[in-house]
Design a protein around this motif. Structure first.
Motif, PDB file in Angstrom:
ATOM      1  N   SER A   1       0.821  -1.224   0.000  1.00  0.00           N
ATOM      2  CA  SER A   1       0.000   0.000   0.000  1.00  0.00           C
ATOM      3  C   SER A   1       0.852   1.271   0.000  1.00  0.00           C
ATOM      4  CB  SER A   1      -0.941  -0.004   1.207  1.00  0.00           C
ATOM      5  OG  SER A   1      -0.203  -0.105   2.391  1.00  0.00           O
ATOM      6  N   GLU A   2       1.989   1.234   0.709  1.00  0.00           N
ATOM      7  CA  GLU A   2       2.849   2.422   0.780  1.00  0.00           C
ATOM      8  C   GLU A   2       3.422   2.747  -0.600  1.00  0.00           C
ATOM      9  OE1 GLU A   2       2.970  -0.227   2.636  1.00  0.00           O
ATOM     10  OE2 GLU A   2       2.567   0.458   4.683  1.00  0.00           O
ATOM     11  N   HIS A   3       3.837   1.692  -1.313  1.00  0.00           N
ATOM     12  CA  HIS A   3       4.483   1.901  -2.616  1.00  0.00           C
ATOM     13  C   HIS A   3       3.451   2.224  -3.679  1.00  0.00           C
ATOM     14  CE1 HIS A   3       7.009  -0.147   0.135  1.00  0.00           C
ATOM     15  NE2 HIS A   3       8.032   0.400  -0.490  1.00  0.00           N
TER      16      HIS A   3
ATOM     17  N   ILE B   1       7.606   7.249   4.046  1.00  0.00           N
ATOM     18  CA  ILE B   1       6.810   6.022   4.172  1.00  0.00           C
ATOM     19  C   ILE B   1       6.114   6.057   5.523  1.00  0.00           C
ATOM     20  CG2 ILE B   1       6.922   3.499   4.313  1.00  0.00           C
ATOM     21  CD1 ILE B   1       9.416   3.598   2.548  1.00  0.00           C
ATOM     22  N   THR B   2       4.806   5.906   5.524  1.00  0.00           N
ATOM     23  CA  THR B   2       4.090   5.907   6.802  1.00  0.00           C
ATOM     24  C   THR B   2       4.010   4.491   7.378  1.00  0.00           C
ATOM     25  OG1 THR B   2       2.019   5.785   5.588  1.00  0.00           O
ATOM     26  CG2 THR B   2       2.686   7.966   6.366  1.00  0.00           C
ATOM     27  N   ALA B   3       3.947   4.437   8.707  1.00  0.00           N
ATOM     28  CA  ALA B   3       3.887   3.154   9.425  1.00  0.00           C
ATOM     29  C   ALA B   3       2.801   3.261  10.485  1.00  0.00           C
ATOM     30  CB  ALA B   3       5.231   2.889  10.103  1.00  0.00           C
ATOM     31  N   SER B   4       1.973   2.215  10.596  1.00  0.00           N
ATOM     32  CA  SER B   4       0.962   2.250  11.666  1.00  0.00           C
ATOM     33  C   SER B   4       1.648   2.148  13.033  1.00  0.00           C
ATOM     34  CB  SER B   4      -0.008   1.082  11.508  1.00  0.00           C
ATOM     35  OG  SER B   4       0.666  -0.125  11.821  1.00  0.00           O
ATOM     36  N   GLY B   5       2.829   1.544  13.042  1.00  0.00           N
ATOM     37  CA  GLY B   5       3.550   1.342  14.305  1.00  0.00           C
ATOM     38  C   GLY B   5       3.363  -0.078  14.841  1.00  0.00           C
ATOM     39  N   GLY B   6       2.401  -0.819  14.264  1.00  0.00           N
ATOM     40  CA  GLY B   6       2.182  -2.201  14.728  1.00  0.00           C
ATOM     41  C   GLY B   6       1.586  -2.215  16.125  1.00  0.00           C
ATOM     42  N   PRO B   7       1.474  -3.415  16.738  1.00  0.00           N
ATOM     43  CA  PRO B   7       0.770  -3.525  18.020  1.00  0.00           C
ATOM     44  C   PRO B   7       1.542  -2.966  19.223  1.00  0.00           C
ATOM     45  CG  PRO B   7       1.541  -5.684  17.275  1.00  0.00           C
ATOM     46  CD  PRO B   7       1.828  -4.719  16.162  1.00  0.00           C
TER      47      PRO B   7
ATOM     48  N   VAL C   1      -4.261   6.102   7.420  1.00  0.00           N
ATOM     49  CA  VAL C   1      -5.137   6.699   6.397  1.00  0.00           C
ATOM     50  C   VAL C   1      -4.289   7.243   5.247  1.00  0.00           C
ATOM     51  CG1 VAL C   1      -6.620   8.698   5.953  1.00  0.00           C
ATOM     52  CG2 VAL C   1      -7.073   7.231   7.914  1.00  0.00           C
ATOM     53  N   ILE C   2      -3.186   7.920   5.621  1.00  0.00           N
ATOM     54  CA  ILE C   2      -2.219   8.365   4.606  1.00  0.00           C
ATOM     55  C   ILE C   2      -1.274   7.196   4.375  1.00  0.00           C
ATOM     56  CG2 ILE C   2      -0.267   9.910   4.182  1.00  0.00           C
ATOM     57  CD1 ILE C   2      -1.810  12.121   5.440  1.00  0.00           C
ATOM     58  N   HIS C   3      -1.232   6.707   3.150  1.00  0.00           N
ATOM     59  CA  HIS C   3      -0.470   5.472   2.904  1.00  0.00           C
ATOM     60  C   HIS C   3       0.987   5.727   2.575  1.00  0.00           C
ATOM     61  CE1 HIS C   3      -3.978   3.298   3.688  1.00  0.00           C
ATOM     62  NE2 HIS C   3      -4.645   3.789   2.659  1.00  0.00           N
ATOM     63  N   SER C   4       1.351   6.964   2.286  1.00  0.00           N
ATOM     64  CA  SER C   4       2.737   7.439   2.137  1.00  0.00           C
ATOM     65  C   SER C   4       2.703   8.770   1.418  1.00  0.00           C
ATOM     66  CB  SER C   4       3.640   6.450   1.390  1.00  0.00           C
ATOM     67  OG  SER C   4       4.070   5.447   2.310  1.00  0.00           O
ATOM     68  N   LEU C   5       3.864   9.455   1.401  1.00  0.00           N
ATOM     69  CA  LEU C   5       3.918  10.802   0.833  1.00  0.00           C
ATOM     70  C   LEU C   5       5.151  10.965  -0.044  1.00  0.00           C
ATOM     71  CD1 LEU C   5       3.408  11.094   4.256  1.00  0.00           C
ATOM     72  CD2 LEU C   5       2.540  13.259   3.407  1.00  0.00           C
ATOM     73  N   VAL C   6       5.033  11.906  -0.992  1.00  0.00           N
ATOM     74  CA  VAL C   6       6.197  12.313  -1.793  1.00  0.00           C
ATOM     75  C   VAL C   6       6.418  13.796  -1.538  1.00  0.00           C
ATOM     76  CG1 VAL C   6       7.151  12.568  -4.111  1.00  0.00           C
ATOM     77  CG2 VAL C   6       5.748  10.573  -3.569  1.00  0.00           C
ATOM     78  N   GLU C   7       7.703  14.142  -1.314  1.00  0.00           N
ATOM     79  CA  GLU C   7       8.075  15.525  -1.062  1.00  0.00           C
ATOM     80  C   GLU C   7       8.741  16.055  -2.327  1.00  0.00           C
ATOM     81  OE1 GLU C   7      10.944  15.546   2.037  1.00  0.00           O
ATOM     82  OE2 GLU C   7      10.745  17.705   2.385  1.00  0.00           O
ATOM     83  N   PHE C   8       8.337  17.254  -2.778  1.00  0.00           N
ATOM     84  CA  PHE C   8       8.912  17.826  -4.001  1.00  0.00           C
ATOM     85  C   PHE C   8       9.861  18.971  -3.672  1.00  0.00           C
ATOM     86  CE2 PHE C   8       5.140  15.557  -5.235  1.00  0.00           C
ATOM     87  CZ  PHE C   8       5.560  14.880  -6.377  1.00  0.00           C
TER      88      PHE C   8
END
Ligand SMILES: NC(=O)c1ccc[n+]([C@@H]2O[C@H](COP(=O)([O-])OP(=O)(O)OC[C@H]3O[C@@H](n4cnc5c(N)ncnc54)[C@H](OP(=O)(O)O)[C@@H]3O)[C@@H](O)[C@H]2O)c1
Length: 360
Positions: free
Chosen positions: A127-129, A149-155, A221-228
């Protein structure tokens, strides 16, 4: 236009079953051409129905025939781990489109895989890619400053009071946001998943390792971002539902109507972002170092991690031992080059090292 003939490797798994769902709901566009099943069954019919496990000669031969068949258009790779490398390379060498869920393939042999993919590239399912891919559509690489790359952080991320030497398999398998297979769920809990994804993004999008960062975003909710370079950020948002990135990968460059229910902006309030605590979760740093050393190091990282996750699931190492095992294997690795044979040798070396040195 005839429907796209799709082969699904790992059809009984979490990604595999969701891929079949996307195919079933779009019969005018997609046809299930072939599939592989392990111990479970989908009760499906197709031109190729392959049972068993990678490494078994009959399974390997039938999968090879399926993914190189001239009638096959696209191969979905969703067998976890290093076992997926060989069929991925076969599909690419046969000129097929590849939709890749198995990040381990790019971690081990990213440069070789991307070379074999050539101009076609790889369609990411992670999903991130998928998010990064979608943010990059229509953009020029020279204008990209970096990837986040966003991470939920896991349990365990939200529970600093927990002693990671004591957590159980059941706790580690209880992911707060995603329902996935056991290997990727444990990788999410150690955050090694983000280390693997960092290497995956580096190869998929040709972005330097030091321009890729990881950020904790518990809502997923945000699956990843690109910075320009102009300071702009682009993100892809949606519910945590893998059918969306699967639909994006299968339909590219088109989009499928109603692939998932629409997301209302009201569902998006209260988004949080946190830095990753690398002292508690050292796996991302370890992965970054292995990728920077290149050659066989990423394959050792991947193989040692696979062995260590299995050992944890079998009750042979504590949770925090997973990353320690990977660290020990990487420190002991004498090094090696980046040809396919050398990468496979590094993979074998890591597994033998762990077995022979009582590392687990
Ligand atoms: N699940 C997700 O949401 C998600 C998200 C992003 C990326 N991924 C990646 O996608 C890949 C698949 O994940 P998953 O969660 O779908 O895994 P999963 O639910 O464990 O399913 C794995 C599939 O591969 C088959 N399989 C397992 N070992 C095999 C072997 N040695 N040879 C041949 N087939 C084998 C299984 O067959 P049987 O079960 O029938 O034996 C099953 O069909 C992983 O690399 C993971 O990192 C998954």
């Amino acid at each position: 236009m005839r429907p796209l003939n799709i082969a699904v490797l790992g059809a009984t798994g979490s990604i595999g079953r969701q891929t079949l769902d996307v195919i079933d709901r779009n019969p005018a566009r997609f046809k299930l051409f072939g599939l592989s099943e392990g111990v479970r069954s989908t009760n499906r019919k197709a031109e190729y129905l392959v049972h068993g496990h990678a490494g078994e000669p009959e399974f390997d031969a039938q999968v090879e025939a399926m993914v190189t068949d001239p009638r096959c258009d696209l191969v979905v790779v969703a067998i976890p781990g290093a076992r997926a490398l060989k069929p991925t390379m076969s599909a690419l060498h046969a000129g097929k489109e590849v939709a890749l869920a198995t990040k381990e393939v790019l971690v081990m042999a990213g440069a070789l895989v991307m070379k074999a993919a050539g101009e076609r590239g790889i369609r990411p399912i992670d999903s991130e890619h998928s998010a990064i891919w979608q943010c990059l559509w229509g953009e020029e690489r020279k204008n990209v400053r970096g990837l986040i790359i966003t991470a939920s952080g896991g349990p365990f991320w939200a529970h600093p009071e927990l002693d990671l030497d004591q957590v159980t398999v059941e706790q580690a398998l209880n992911h707060p946001k995603w329902s996935m297979g056991p290997k990727v769920t444990i990788d999410s809990a150690t955050l090694m998943n983000k280390g693997l994804e960092l290497i995956e993004a580096h190869h998929l999008f040709g972005i330097p390792l030091d321009a890729i960062s990881v950020c904790i975003h518990p809502q997923s909710v945000i699956h990843s971002l690109v910075e320009f370079i102009d300071g702009s950020l682009k993100a892809q948002l949606g519910r945590p539902d893998m059918r969306l990135p699967i639909a994006v990968a299968l339909a590219y460059p088109d989009r499928l109507p109603n692939a998932v229910p629409p997301t209302s902006p009201r569902e998006l309030s209260g988004l949080e972002f946190h830095d990753l605590d690398e002292s508690r979760f050292p796996s991302v740093q370890l992965a970054r170092q292995a990728a920077a050393r290149s050659g066989g190091h990423p394959a050792v990282l991947n193989a040692a991690n696979e062995e260590a996750v299995n050992a944890f699931l079998g009750g042979d190492v504590p949770f925090s031992g997973i990353v320690r095992v990977v660290e020990r294997a990487l420190s002991a690795f004498p090094g090696g080059g980046g040809t396919l044979e050398e990468i496979l040798e590094a993979d074998r070396w890591a597994r033998a090292y762990i077995r022979e040195n009582s590392v687990v």
